[in-house]
Design a protein around this motif. Sequence first.
Motif, PDB file in Angstrom:
ATOM      1  N   LYS A 168       0.833  -1.200   0.000  1.00 37.53           N
ATOM      2  CA  LYS A 168       0.000   0.000   0.000  1.00 37.53           C
ATOM      3  C   LYS A 168       0.869   1.251   0.000  1.00 37.53           C
ATOM      4  N   VAL A 169       0.301   2.310  -0.576  1.00 35.71           N
ATOM      5  CA  VAL A 169       0.881   3.645  -0.497  1.00 35.71           C
ATOM      6  C   VAL A 169      -0.115   4.515   0.255  1.00 35.71           C
ATOM      7  N   LEU A 170       0.342   5.188   1.313  1.00 29.87           N
ATOM      8  CA  LEU A 170      -0.503   6.095   2.091  1.00 29.87           C
ATOM      9  C   LEU A 170       0.004   7.515   1.886  1.00 29.87           C
ATOM     10  N   LYS A 171      -0.897   8.417   1.517  1.00 29.66           N
ATOM     11  CA  LYS A 171      -0.526   9.827   1.352  1.00 29.66           C
ATOM     12  C   LYS A 171      -1.244  10.663   2.386  1.00 29.66           C
ATOM     13  N   PHE A 172      -0.492  11.554   3.060  1.00 30.24           N
ATOM     14  CA  PHE A 172      -1.057  12.445   4.063  1.00 30.24           C
ATOM     15  C   PHE A 172      -0.859  13.886   3.600  1.00 30.24           C
ATOM     16  N   GLY A 173      -1.974  14.632   3.517  1.00 27.11           N
ATOM     17  CA  GLY A 173      -1.927  16.018   3.091  1.00 27.11           C
ATOM     18  C   GLY A 173      -1.483  16.949   4.199  1.00 27.11           C
ATOM     19  N   GLY A 174      -1.398  18.252   3.871  1.00 21.05           N
ATOM     20  CA  GLY A 174      -0.875  19.234   4.806  1.00 21.05           C
ATOM     21  C   GLY A 174      -1.644  19.322   6.103  1.00 21.05           C
ATOM     22  N   THR A 175      -2.984  19.230   6.037  1.00 18.85           N
ATOM     23  CA  THR A 175      -3.774  19.301   7.266  1.00 18.85           C
ATOM     24  C   THR A 175      -3.669  18.016   8.085  1.00 18.85           C
ATOM     25  N   ALA A 188       3.884  19.069   2.652  1.00 21.54           N
ATOM     26  CA  ALA A 188       4.441  19.985   3.639  1.00 21.54           C
ATOM     27  C   ALA A 188       3.403  20.263   4.718  1.00 21.54           C
ATOM     28  N   LEU A 189       3.866  20.604   5.927  1.00 22.18           N
ATOM     29  CA  LEU A 189       2.942  21.017   6.981  1.00 22.18           C
ATOM     30  C   LEU A 189       2.078  22.160   6.461  1.00 22.18           C
ATOM     31  N   SER A 190       0.806  22.161   6.821  1.00 19.69           N
ATOM     32  CA  SER A 190      -0.113  23.173   6.308  1.00 19.69           C
ATOM     33  C   SER A 190       0.441  24.568   6.578  1.00 19.69           C
ATOM     34  N   GLY A 191       0.395  25.407   5.558  1.00 24.33           N
ATOM     35  CA  GLY A 191       0.894  26.765   5.662  1.00 24.33           C
ATOM     36  C   GLY A 191       2.345  26.929   5.268  1.00 24.33           C
ATOM     37  N   THR A 192       3.094  25.829   5.159  1.00 25.25           N
ATOM     38  CA  THR A 192       4.523  25.908   4.856  1.00 25.25           C
ATOM     39  C   THR A 192       4.781  26.452   3.458  1.00 25.25           C
TER      40      THR A 192
END
Length: 450
Positions: A2-9, A38-42
């Motif tokens: 599996k590939v897991l993607k996590f967004g900025g939020t 990237a961390l949200s806002g970065t």
Amino acid sequence: MKVLKFGGTSVGTREALELAAEIIGRELPQGGLVVVSALSGTTDLILKAIHASAKGDLEAAGAARIALEARHWAAARALGVDEAVRPHWEPLFQSLAGLLQGMGLLWEASPRSRDAALALGETLSARLLETLLERRGLPAHFRDVREVLRTDARHGRARPDLERIREAAGPWREGLAKGALWVTQGFLGTAPDGSTTTLGRGGSDTTATLLGEALGAEEVQIWTDVDGVLSADPSLVPEARPIPVMSLREAAALSAFGAKVLHADALAPVSRAGFGLVVANTHRPEGSRTEIRAEAPARRPGEITSVAYKEGVSCLRVPPAQDSELLFQASTRLLEAGASLYGLLATPDGGLLVAKGETADSEAVLRDLAASGLSVQRGWAAVALVGEGLREAPGRALSLLGPLVDEPVAAILAGDTGVSLAFLVPDHRLSLLIPRLHSHCIEAAPRSGP
């Protein structure tokens, strides 16, 4: 695999990062790949620093860079990993300072240097998550996505080179097949000359699915801040509900017409490779989620799955007396500049081109076309009814347009896949029209099973 993607939020706060780590431990007990934004806002802070440097304002650029560093150190301290991540982060912060200094001395931010600076945001978050997972006892290791994700040289909106990606992915396939757990960056790639490229906003979704395709993944999971794909924009329709299962055609239509959960380019690898795609909520991992399948789920004839919209659309018109070739030339220029096109009509009554300037270059083309004398009307929105049920009963779609009887509709557009019916209305009507359409087409209609 599996590939897991996590967004900025999903990596924006201590709580979100800890939830992401729990999800990774549960979903990837035998290893796998994690892609992070990237961390949200970065990205916005880095862009602010770049713009200031390009104007020679190194003081403002330095203030934005310091704010960026402070934000990241605060996140690391909250997780108790600041000292562990320091050796990875300090060279990245020094690199950013050097890039900004160079831009400030030249009073210029080239596309190449801009991409190099933006790449640091994703690398910072990937290193942070790697360190957090290690602290939790998981055998996580950072791998730089630029080892695999090869692109052309269009900095800022690079396109993937699929053949070179497949070749470069060989060592990654072998490592992951042996149970490795790797953390990598979204959004980034490598040009033929070895320089860093970026895929544009939303490119982390595309990174995840491109890697899923190249690595032979069985499933790619997109972890975000909503309960899957919803039947409408919840900011306009609080009653919007998750869609448990949807077809790839429906997902593509929703992405094209403004649904923010999935990036449109992320769906092409799913279509080619046929792996499963899941959208879920990092903050409510046990809540609703959406599964996107290549095959169409069962739908009632005429059933609508979702109401989507794209605001800020422009209508380019030529009267019957003018050559419609102008519109074809305009469409070519806009596509090359990164615009989205929603319709091109040439009739005895004149021609119409519907476009959305998605980039600074495409907005510049729109301004140039208007200055050249072409009629460019702004302030429109493309609204779409989307659902596999339209393929079962195409004519029924027209009976769903009752809420439009008093609306100043500019055009009606049908998608070639048969799962969407779109029309143009003024932007300012969206806040009233979208809830009415959702109530009329979805809430009042009987529901199908998944």
